[in-house]
Motif scaffolding. Structure first.
Motif, PDB file in Angstrom:
ATOM      1  N   MET A  65       0.847  -1.181   0.000  1.00 52.69           N
ATOM      2  CA  MET A  65       0.000   0.000   0.000  1.00 52.69           C
ATOM      3  C   MET A  65       0.894   1.246   0.000  1.00 52.69           C
ATOM      4  O   MET A  65       2.055   1.168   0.320  1.00 52.69           O
ATOM      5  CB  MET A  65      -0.865  -0.018   1.247  1.00 52.69           C
ATOM      6  N   TYR A 109      -3.952  -6.567   3.570  1.00 53.72           N
ATOM      7  CA  TYR A 109      -4.045  -5.336   4.357  1.00 53.72           C
ATOM      8  C   TYR A 109      -5.388  -5.198   5.052  1.00 53.72           C
ATOM      9  O   TYR A 109      -5.531  -4.437   5.992  1.00 53.72           O
ATOM     10  CB  TYR A 109      -3.799  -4.109   3.474  1.00 53.72           C
ATOM     11  N   TRP A 113      -1.864  -7.874  10.073  1.00 52.35           N
ATOM     12  CA  TRP A 113      -1.325  -6.790  10.913  1.00 52.35           C
ATOM     13  C   TRP A 113      -0.717  -7.365  12.188  1.00 52.35           C
ATOM     14  O   TRP A 113       0.317  -6.880  12.659  1.00 52.35           O
ATOM     15  CB  TRP A 113      -2.414  -5.757  11.208  1.00 52.35           C
ATOM     16  N   ASP A 166       4.881   5.876  11.464  1.00 53.20           N
ATOM     17  CA  ASP A 166       3.776   6.668  10.925  1.00 53.20           C
ATOM     18  C   ASP A 166       3.665   6.479   9.429  1.00 53.20           C
ATOM     19  O   ASP A 166       4.607   6.774   8.696  1.00 53.20           O
ATOM     20  CB  ASP A 166       4.012   8.160  11.213  1.00 53.20           C
ATOM     21  N   TRP A 167       2.527   6.023   8.976  1.00 51.97           N
ATOM     22  CA  TRP A 167       2.271   5.926   7.545  1.00 51.97           C
ATOM     23  C   TRP A 167       2.031   7.322   6.975  1.00 51.97           C
ATOM     24  O   TRP A 167       1.450   8.183   7.637  1.00 51.97           O
ATOM     25  CB  TRP A 167       1.024   5.078   7.280  1.00 51.97           C
ATOM     26  N   LEU A 211      -8.857   6.072  14.045  1.00 51.92           N
ATOM     27  CA  LEU A 211      -9.260   4.773  13.464  1.00 51.92           C
ATOM     28  C   LEU A 211      -8.028   4.011  13.027  1.00 51.92           C
ATOM     29  O   LEU A 211      -7.217   4.549  12.276  1.00 51.92           O
ATOM     30  CB  LEU A 211     -10.089   5.007  12.203  1.00 51.92           C
ATOM     31  N   CYS A 248      -5.210   2.889  14.649  1.00 49.84           N
ATOM     32  CA  CYS A 248      -4.089   3.729  15.118  1.00 49.84           C
ATOM     33  C   CYS A 248      -2.723   3.115  14.810  1.00 49.84           C
ATOM     34  O   CYS A 248      -1.740   3.823  14.655  1.00 49.84           O
ATOM     35  CB  CYS A 248      -4.209   3.960  16.615  1.00 49.84           C
ATOM     36  N   ASP A 305      -7.856  -0.246  17.098  1.00 50.60           N
ATOM     37  CA  ASP A 305      -7.224  -0.997  15.998  1.00 50.60           C
ATOM     38  C   ASP A 305      -7.682  -2.450  16.062  1.00 50.60           C
ATOM     39  O   ASP A 305      -8.006  -2.978  17.138  1.00 50.60           O
ATOM     40  CB  ASP A 305      -5.697  -0.933  16.112  1.00 50.60           C
ATOM     41  N   ILE A 306      -7.691  -3.109  14.908  1.00 55.92           N
ATOM     42  CA  ILE A 306      -8.122  -4.507  14.837  1.00 55.92           C
ATOM     43  C   ILE A 306      -7.010  -5.470  15.259  1.00 55.92           C
ATOM     44  O   ILE A 306      -7.259  -6.635  15.553  1.00 55.92           O
ATOM     45  CB  ILE A 306      -8.603  -4.861  13.409  1.00 55.92           C
ATOM     46  N   MET A 326     -10.536  -3.103  18.487  1.00 49.81           N
ATOM     47  CA  MET A 326     -11.851  -2.915  17.872  1.00 49.81           C
ATOM     48  C   MET A 326     -11.761  -3.031  16.362  1.00 49.81           C
ATOM     49  O   MET A 326     -10.792  -2.558  15.753  1.00 49.81           O
ATOM     50  CB  MET A 326     -12.380  -1.518  18.226  1.00 49.81           C
ATOM     51  N   VAL A 330     -13.262  -1.561  13.194  1.00 51.62           N
ATOM     52  CA  VAL A 330     -13.981  -0.297  12.973  1.00 51.62           C
ATOM     53  C   VAL A 330     -15.220  -0.466  12.088  1.00 51.62           C
ATOM     54  O   VAL A 330     -15.952   0.494  11.855  1.00 51.62           O
ATOM     55  CB  VAL A 330     -13.053   0.793  12.394  1.00 51.62           C
ATOM     56  N   ARG A 331     -15.474  -1.703  11.613  1.00 53.71           N
ATOM     57  CA  ARG A 331     -16.734  -1.937  10.894  1.00 53.71           C
ATOM     58  C   ARG A 331     -17.903  -2.039  11.878  1.00 53.71           C
ATOM     59  O   ARG A 331     -19.056  -1.973  11.488  1.00 53.71           O
ATOM     60  CB  ARG A 331     -16.630  -3.223  10.058  1.00 53.71           C
ATOM     61  N   LYS A 379      -5.744   7.593   9.078  1.00 47.63           N
ATOM     62  CA  LYS A 379      -4.540   7.685   8.246  1.00 47.63           C
ATOM     63  C   LYS A 379      -4.186   6.259   7.833  1.00 47.63           C
ATOM     64  O   LYS A 379      -3.588   5.514   8.588  1.00 47.63           O
ATOM     65  CB  LYS A 379      -3.430   8.358   9.054  1.00 47.63           C
ATOM     66  N   GLY A 380      -4.653   5.866   6.673  1.00 48.01           N
ATOM     67  CA  GLY A 380      -4.270   4.556   6.133  1.00 48.01           C
ATOM     68  C   GLY A 380      -5.220   3.418   6.460  1.00 48.01           C
ATOM     69  O   GLY A 380      -5.031   2.311   5.951  1.00 48.01           O
ATOM     70  N   ALA A 420      -6.341   0.409   3.985  1.00 47.52           N
ATOM     71  CA  ALA A 420      -6.131  -1.012   4.301  1.00 47.52           C
ATOM     72  C   ALA A 420      -7.414  -1.792   4.012  1.00 47.52           C
ATOM     73  O   ALA A 420      -7.383  -2.887   3.442  1.00 47.52           O
ATOM     74  CB  ALA A 420      -5.719  -1.170   5.765  1.00 47.52           C
ATOM     75  N   MET A 421      -8.544  -1.203   4.367  1.00 50.97           N
ATOM     76  CA  MET A 421      -9.809  -1.928   4.189  1.00 50.97           C
ATOM     77  C   MET A 421     -10.200  -2.038   2.727  1.00 50.97           C
ATOM     78  O   MET A 421     -10.846  -3.007   2.324  1.00 50.97           O
ATOM     79  CB  MET A 421     -10.898  -1.238   4.990  1.00 50.97           C
TER      80      MET A 421
HETATM   81  C1  LIG Z   1      -1.813   1.470   7.061  1.00 52.10           C
HETATM   82  S1  LIG Z   1      -1.939   1.126   8.770  1.00 52.10           S
HETATM   83  C2  LIG Z   1      -2.064   2.790   9.415  1.00 52.10           C
HETATM   84  C3  LIG Z   1      -1.644   2.893  10.876  1.00 52.10           C
HETATM   85  C4  LIG Z   1      -1.687   4.313  11.448  1.00 52.10           C
HETATM   86  N1  LIG Z   1      -3.001   4.927  11.278  1.00 52.10           N
HETATM   87  C5  LIG Z   1      -0.632   5.200  10.821  1.00 52.10           C
HETATM   88  O1  LIG Z   1      -0.987   6.211  10.223  1.00 52.10           O
HETATM   89  O2  LIG Z   1       0.550   4.906  10.955  1.00 52.10           O
HETATM   90  C6  LIG Z   1      -3.617   0.535   8.859  1.00 52.10           C
HETATM   91  C7  LIG Z   1      -4.060   0.162  10.266  1.00 52.10           C
HETATM   92  O3  LIG Z   1      -5.465  -0.148  10.183  1.00 52.10           O
HETATM   93  C8  LIG Z   1      -5.720  -1.265  11.023  1.00 52.10           C
HETATM   94  N2  LIG Z   1      -6.967  -1.909  10.521  1.00 52.10           N
HETATM   95  C9  LIG Z   1      -7.167  -2.559   9.344  1.00 52.10           C
HETATM   96  N3  LIG Z   1      -8.450  -2.997   9.252  1.00 52.10           N
HETATM   97  C10 LIG Z   1      -9.080  -2.612  10.406  1.00 52.10           C
HETATM   98  C11 LIG Z   1     -10.408  -2.764  10.921  1.00 52.10           C
HETATM   99  N4  LIG Z   1     -11.369  -3.424  10.239  1.00 52.10           N
HETATM  100  N5  LIG Z   1     -10.693  -2.241  12.138  1.00 52.10           N
HETATM  101  C12 LIG Z   1      -9.735  -1.576  12.863  1.00 52.10           C
HETATM  102  N6  LIG Z   1      -8.468  -1.410  12.429  1.00 52.10           N
HETATM  103  C13 LIG Z   1      -8.135  -1.904  11.218  1.00 52.10           C
HETATM  104  C14 LIG Z   1      -4.462  -2.151  10.909  1.00 52.10           C
HETATM  105  O4  LIG Z   1      -4.308  -3.054  12.000  1.00 52.10           O
HETATM  106  C15 LIG Z   1      -3.360  -1.072  10.849  1.00 52.10           C
HETATM  107  O5  LIG Z   1      -2.856  -0.773  12.143  1.00 52.10           O
END
Ligand SMILES: C[S@@+](CC[C@H](N)C(=O)[O-])C[C@H]1O[C@@H](n2cnc3c(N)ncnc32)[C@H](O)[C@@H]1O
Length: 257
Positions: free
Chosen positions: A1, A11, A17, A43-44, A68, A70, A91-92, A105, A107-108, A124-125, A129-130
């Protein structure tokens, strides 16, 4: 990504993750998606100093903010150091949650949070990922509907993403029921450093771009940095009379069905 594409369906999966955050290799280069394991912070895309002007201009320190997905980003910590009083992290990945001592958690389904209980949701990201997940775009739509539910009227969803308007705006209007979207475009930190010839800039390079009536980039718009990040600021309508109109640009209003 990053770099404008899903490199893997994983992702969208918690197991991906968990494995990534358990990996012993610590990250050293921020923002490109190359690290985050070994309990190191990562940090992404962009870090707090670059996002600060946008946040401070819109959110008083007393705002209740939800981060969301984190991960192990420093964004929440930096916001708190800068005076923000309440930043909730979810975070999941149970691994990163254990490392960060935050809330586990998906986030859906954010039913733990009541309707209208946040002033701001930062992403942020996580939508990115979703959108790479097996259940895309359904999972992303569920998340956006939850975001719309937990934001107070007039609250803000700020999405920092590699997704250009063609890939994101429709979803934000439909699933997030956002009526007004502002767009900022920010080159990657690497591009900014090159542009400033290695001198760190007092203000990040960031451009506000007006979306066209149908929510796209102006046809003659050219990205300075092809890897730029897009920052969408979506405001939940705060009054009943805002509910039926979509404002694409200053002065341009589309009435929705
Ligand atoms: C690209 S990373 C971004 C992390 C952080 N926000 C940053 O900016 O560095 C995506 C994050 O989303 C989380 N994630 C993915 N699907 C998720 C979901 N359904 N619910 C909660 N968190 C989720 C992943 O575990 C991962 O930590």
């Amino acid at each position: 990504m990053g770099g404008g594409e899903c490199r893997s369906n994983d992702y969208g999966a918690a197991a991906y993750w968990d494995a990534r955050y358990s990996s012993p290799s610590p990250s050293s280069t921020a923002t490109t998606g190359g690290g985050g394991g070994g309990g190191a912070f990562f940090d992404w895309y962009q870090a707090y100093p670059a996002l600060r002007p946008l946040l401070r201009a819109r959110l008083p320190a007393s705002s209740r903010v939800l981060m969301l997905g984190c991960g192990n980003s420093l964004l929440s910590e930096d916001m708190v150091k800068d005076g923000y009083e309440e930043v909730v992290n979810v975070d999941i990945s149970s691994v990163v949650i254990e490392q960060m001592r935050e809330k586990h958690m998906d986030v859906r389904d954010m039913s733990l949070f009541g309707d209208g209980t946040f002033d701001c949701v930062l992403d942020k990201g996580t939508l990115d990922a979703m959108m790479c997940g097996d259940d895309a775009p359904l999972g992303a739509s569920k998340m956006l509907a939850e975001v719309a539910r937990i934001l107070r009227p007039g609250g803000i969803y700020m999405l920092i993403t590699y997704g250009c308007p063609k890939e994101r705006v429709q979803l934000l209007y439909q699933a997030g029921s956002h009526k007004k979207i502002e767009l900022y475009i920010m080159p990657t930190p690497g591009y900014q450093l090159k542009w400033s010839k290695g001198v760190s800039l007092a203000q990040p390079i960031m451009e506000e771009v007006s979306l066209t009536v149908d929510g796209q980039l102006p046809p003659d718009y050219v990205l300075k940095d092809p890897e730029s990040h897009f920052i969408y600021i979506c405001k939940k309508p705060d009054a009943a009379n805002e509910a039926n109109s979509v404002v694409a640009n200053e002065g341009e209003t589309i009435t929705s069905k």
